[in-house]
Design a protein around this motif. Structure first.
Motif, PDB file in Angstrom:
ATOM      1  N   ALA A 123       0.824  -1.210   0.000  1.00 16.15           N
ATOM      2  CA  ALA A 123       0.000   0.000   0.000  1.00 16.15           C
ATOM      3  C   ALA A 123       0.858   1.259   0.000  1.00 16.15           C
ATOM      4  N   GLY A 124       2.041   1.175   0.624  1.00 20.28           N
ATOM      5  CA  GLY A 124       2.905   2.345   0.685  1.00 20.28           C
ATOM      6  C   GLY A 124       3.407   2.815  -0.666  1.00 20.28           C
ATOM      7  N   THR A 125       3.374   1.950  -1.664  1.00 16.50           N
ATOM      8  CA  THR A 125       3.854   2.332  -2.995  1.00 16.50           C
ATOM      9  C   THR A 125       2.797   3.062  -3.812  1.00 16.50           C
ATOM     10  N   THR A 126       1.531   2.984  -3.392  1.00 18.64           N
ATOM     11  CA  THR A 126       0.455   3.577  -4.192  1.00 18.64           C
ATOM     12  C   THR A 126      -0.371   4.621  -3.447  1.00 18.64           C
ATOM     13  N   THR A 127      -0.371   4.588  -2.122  1.00 22.38           N
ATOM     14  CA  THR A 127      -1.194   5.514  -1.354  1.00 22.38           C
ATOM     15  C   THR A 127      -0.581   6.914  -1.393  1.00 22.38           C
ATOM     16  N   PRO A 128      -1.392   7.947  -1.629  1.00 23.15           N
ATOM     17  CA  PRO A 128      -0.831   9.308  -1.714  1.00 23.15           C
ATOM     18  C   PRO A 128      -0.266   9.788  -0.380  1.00 23.15           C
ATOM     19  N   LYS A 129       0.723  10.652  -0.464  1.00 24.96           N
ATOM     20  CA  LYS A 129       1.300  11.272   0.720  1.00 24.96           C
ATOM     21  C   LYS A 129       0.416  12.446   1.156  1.00 24.96           C
TER      22      LYS A 129
END
Length: 362
Positions: free
Chosen positions: A49-55
């Motif tokens: 999820a960390g690769t696709t979830t927006p910051k």
């Protein structure tokens, strides 16, 4: 829940995104449900999820918070695992763009350890050879540290300030004390003390940067989004319980309806608040000193609401679900412990001090 939804499938928590955007969360939510109680599986899910979830602050803050709330609505512990990994990814990205330090890639699994406790101190010092910074001492409240690859950790500096550092938790000199975790809430996420003996660390910004950056406040509100998701799950189970009872001929009485109405009013107000706050963050309106005041307002409002909703539902349902419904009992215990990250009246006192200085919208 509308008539087209499958009551057996996990559902997203909507803050402001379009339904078609929220539909993108369905695979994540189903994977989270399948991984309940399986920490390695949930850590792998967080990494993905960390690769696709927006910051936060990137234009998709509401969707980030919907992701956190939705996963927590599936299982509080799953949200508790996802949130620090996403927060660490945001911190590393912020450090890469806001400071002159080296960029640290968000590879593997990450935690964020910033708590303090009496008698335990973690100190950062530069090596005599000039080879870099090392950490020595102890850090408390490090959740599932032994199962993580890396962490963003705060440590005391020689001049009395505090800095943030990226640390490899597999490095020589890192050791994990037995957490002696006896909690019935978040049982799969024990928090214990980690000891460091001259462990190499990468500085993230200078002294005080970790706390001064607007992302500190944004991350604090991300935790509140998790709490909201947990409250939504409690509310949904309550409403669905009333519906099932009505289908069997037992209509809810006035007290049950009044409590359900209060729950709806409370959650709807919180969702509107988070939607407005996310939009303000993305518009650049909460990047200055007022960001932390807003975080205290949001966190305090959500934490108070969670406790109120848990109390109302417990009063209505009685002891039965706590005694015989394992999923309900787990959710209530997990959520009760999770919201204790909010410091209640101490946080209100901090907000009051800022209000006294004129930092308020009224």
């Amino acid at each position: 829940m509308n008539a087209t939804q499958d009551p057996g499938r996990p559902r997203a928590v909507r803050i402001s995104s379009a339904p078609e955007d929220l539909a993108r969360l369905q695979p994540l939510l189903e994977a989270a449900e399948a991984g309940v109680g399986d920490v390695p599986a949930l850590l792998a899910l967080a990494t993905e999820a960390g690769t696709t979830t927006p910051k936060p602050g990137s234009g998709g803050t509401a969707f980030l918070w919907e992701t956190l709330a939705s996963v927590t609505a599936v299982d509080t512990a799953a949200g508790r695992i996802l949130e620090p990994h996403l927060d660490a990814a945001a911190i590393l990205a912020q450090a890469g763009t806001e400071t002159d330090g080296p960029e640290v890639p968000c590879e593997g699994t990450w935690g964020v350890f910033a708590a303090e406790a009496p008698g335990l101190t973690l100190e950062a010092t530069d090596t005599a050879s000039g080879a870099g910074t090392v950490l020595s001492g102890a850090k408390p409240w490090c959740s599932i540290a032994a199962q993580l690859d890396h962490a963003v950790i705060t440590a005391h500096l020689p001049d009395g300030g505090r800095g943030a550092f990226a640390v490899d938790l597999h490095a020589a000199g890192v050791s994990f004390a037995d957490p002696e975790w006896s909690s019935l809430g978040l049982r799969e996420i024990p928090s214990g003390t980690v000891h460091f003996d001259a462990v190499p660390a990468v500085p993230l910004g200078g002294a005080g940067w970790y706390y001064r950056r607007p992302g500190f406040a944004w991350g604090g509100m991300g935790v509140a989004a998790c709490w909201l998701g947990g409250a939504v799950a409690v509310a949904r189970s309550f409403k669905e319980g009333l519906q099932k009872a009505a289908a069997r001929g037992r209509e809810p009485d006035q007290l049950a309806l009044a409590h359900l109405g209060e729950i709806d009013r409370t959650l709807t107000g919180l969702i509107h608040t988070l939607a407005r706050t996310a939009a303000r963050i993305d518009a650049g309106e909460l990047s200055g000193p007022g960001a932390w005041s807003e975080a205290l307002r949001v966190r305090g409002s959500v934490a108070t609401a969670v406790e109120r909703i848990q109390s109302l539902v417990s009063q209505n349902l009685g002891p039965g679900p706590l005694a015989f419904d394992a999923r309900y009992g787990k959710r209530m215990a997990d959520l009760a412990l999770y919201i204790r990250q909010h410091h209640a009246m101490r946080d209100d006192a901090q907000l009051g001090a800022l209000t006294l200085k004129g930092d308020h919208p009224w």
